[in-house]
Design an enzyme around this catalytic site. Structure first.
Site, PDB file in Angstrom:
ATOM      1  CB  CYS A   1     -56.160  56.571 -13.504  1.00 19.72           C
ATOM      2  SG  CYS A   1     -55.815  58.127 -12.891  1.00 19.72           S
TER       3      CYS A   1
ATOM      4  CB  CYS B   1     -48.807  57.609 -15.187  1.00 19.29           C
ATOM      5  SG  CYS B   1     -49.899  58.678 -16.487  1.00 19.29           S
TER       6      CYS B   1
HETATM    7  N1  DGL Z   1     -53.372  58.253 -16.431  1.00 22.01           N
HETATM    8  C1  DGL Z   1     -53.395  58.858 -15.206  1.00 22.01           C
HETATM    9  C2  DGL Z   1     -52.407  58.073 -14.361  1.00 22.01           C
HETATM   10  O1  DGL Z   1     -52.560  56.823 -14.329  1.00 22.01           O
HETATM   11  C3  DGL Z   1     -53.221  60.246 -14.900  1.00 22.01           C
HETATM   12  C4  DGL Z   1     -53.057  61.381 -15.796  1.00 22.01           C
HETATM   13  C5  DGL Z   1     -53.460  62.737 -15.318  1.00 22.01           C
HETATM   14  O2  DGL Z   1     -54.645  62.854 -15.510  1.00 22.01           O
HETATM   15  O3  DGL Z   1     -52.675  63.431 -15.069  1.00 22.01           O
HETATM   16  O4  DGL Z   1     -51.968  58.196 -13.409  1.00 22.01           O
END
Ligand code: DGL
Length: 265
Positions: A76, A190
């Site tokens: 993430c 993301c």
């Molecule tokens: N998948 C996450 C990222 O890589 C974040 C998504 C979220 O929870 O807003 O930033």
């Protein structure tokens, strides 16, 4: 000596880390994996730095204590750009983070203008400023926070319909900035976004190329676990922080990623 059944823990707020798991499966199919999603905290992108750091450190602490992984990957960008340093200080196991792929994007762009799509929290991080200053000297980096894409990826993986206008709005968010028309390379900063890359490709048009870090992260995990024994003694599973209909709806997708059962933390 590493226990052969010790899993690799992949952590995200939701389904985004599955884009990393897909790459990991290609290079380390024999590795036992726990895929952890903090669905009770989703989305991270609209939270404050303090909220995100506290959640990530607290949850990873509980998960590593309970499941004893050999390595944890924060799959993430939002959590990594905010909490990676802190988590590395408090947990005694190798932690692999996910940071925006600005360096490879800067090497690939021909127009010199790069777009970066991330969450609202990621695009404001000093971590991103530092990557830009170090690797994108003489280039232009345009950023856009697109929380709608997180929701779109979540919906798609649950088999729910997604309004295509979401993708054209994300494209407009970058294209409509000064110099936005010159963008030829887009960093998907993301982990949710590679899950809707085809739709983004249609919205941006064929002349744009997308870059993300999943392959590099998988290679890093291979490197850090080199020489370790692996033995899967139980089916891989997904771990959520809250039970509910959103979790049940994901079961078929999780099974496609080899996650055959669901646990709640
Ligand atoms: N998948 C996450 C990222 O890589 C974040 C998504 C979220 O929870 O807003 O930033």
């Amino acid at each position: 000596m590493t226990e052969p059944s010790a899993p690799i823990l992949l952590f995200d707020s939701g389904v985004g880390g599955l884009s990393v798991l897909a790459e990991l499966r290609k290079v380390l199919p024999q590795a036992p994996v726990i895929y952890a999603a903090d669905n009770a905290g989703l989305p991270y992108g609209s939270k404050t730095e303090a909220q995100i750091a506290a959640r990530v450190a607290g949850l990873l602490g509980r998960m590593t204590e309970r499941y004893r992984p050999r390595l944890a990957c924060i799959a993430c960008n939002t959590a990594s750009t905010i909490a990676l340093g802190m988590v590395r200080e408090v947990l005694e196991l190798p932690i692999v983070g996910t940071v925006p792929a600005i360096k490879p994007a800067a090497a690939l762009t021909r127009s010199g203008t790069i777009g970066l799509l991330g969450t609202e929290a990621t695009i404001r991080q000093g971590y991103v400023d530092r990557l830009e200053a170090e690797f994108a000297v003489g280039k232009r980096l345009l950023r856009y926070g697109a929380p709608e894409l997180v929701a779109a990826a979540e919906a798609r993986l649950r088999g729910e319909p997604v309004d295509p206008a979401v993708f054209s709005r994300a494209a407009a968010g970058l294209r409509d900035q000064p110099d936005g028309q010159a963008i030829d390379t887009i960093v998907l900063a993301c982990t949710h976004f590679p899950l809707v890359e085809a739709e983004l490709g249609e919205a941006f048009g064929p002349e744009v190329r997308f870059i993300h870090g999943a392959e590099g992260i998988a290679r890093r995990i291979v490197h850090l676990t080199e020489g370790q024994p692996f033995a899967r003694t139980e089916p891989d599973f997904a771990l959520f922080t809250r039970d509910g209909a959103d979790v049940a709806a994901l079961a078929p997708t999780l099974a496609r990623f080899g996650l055959e059962r669901i646990e709640i933390l």
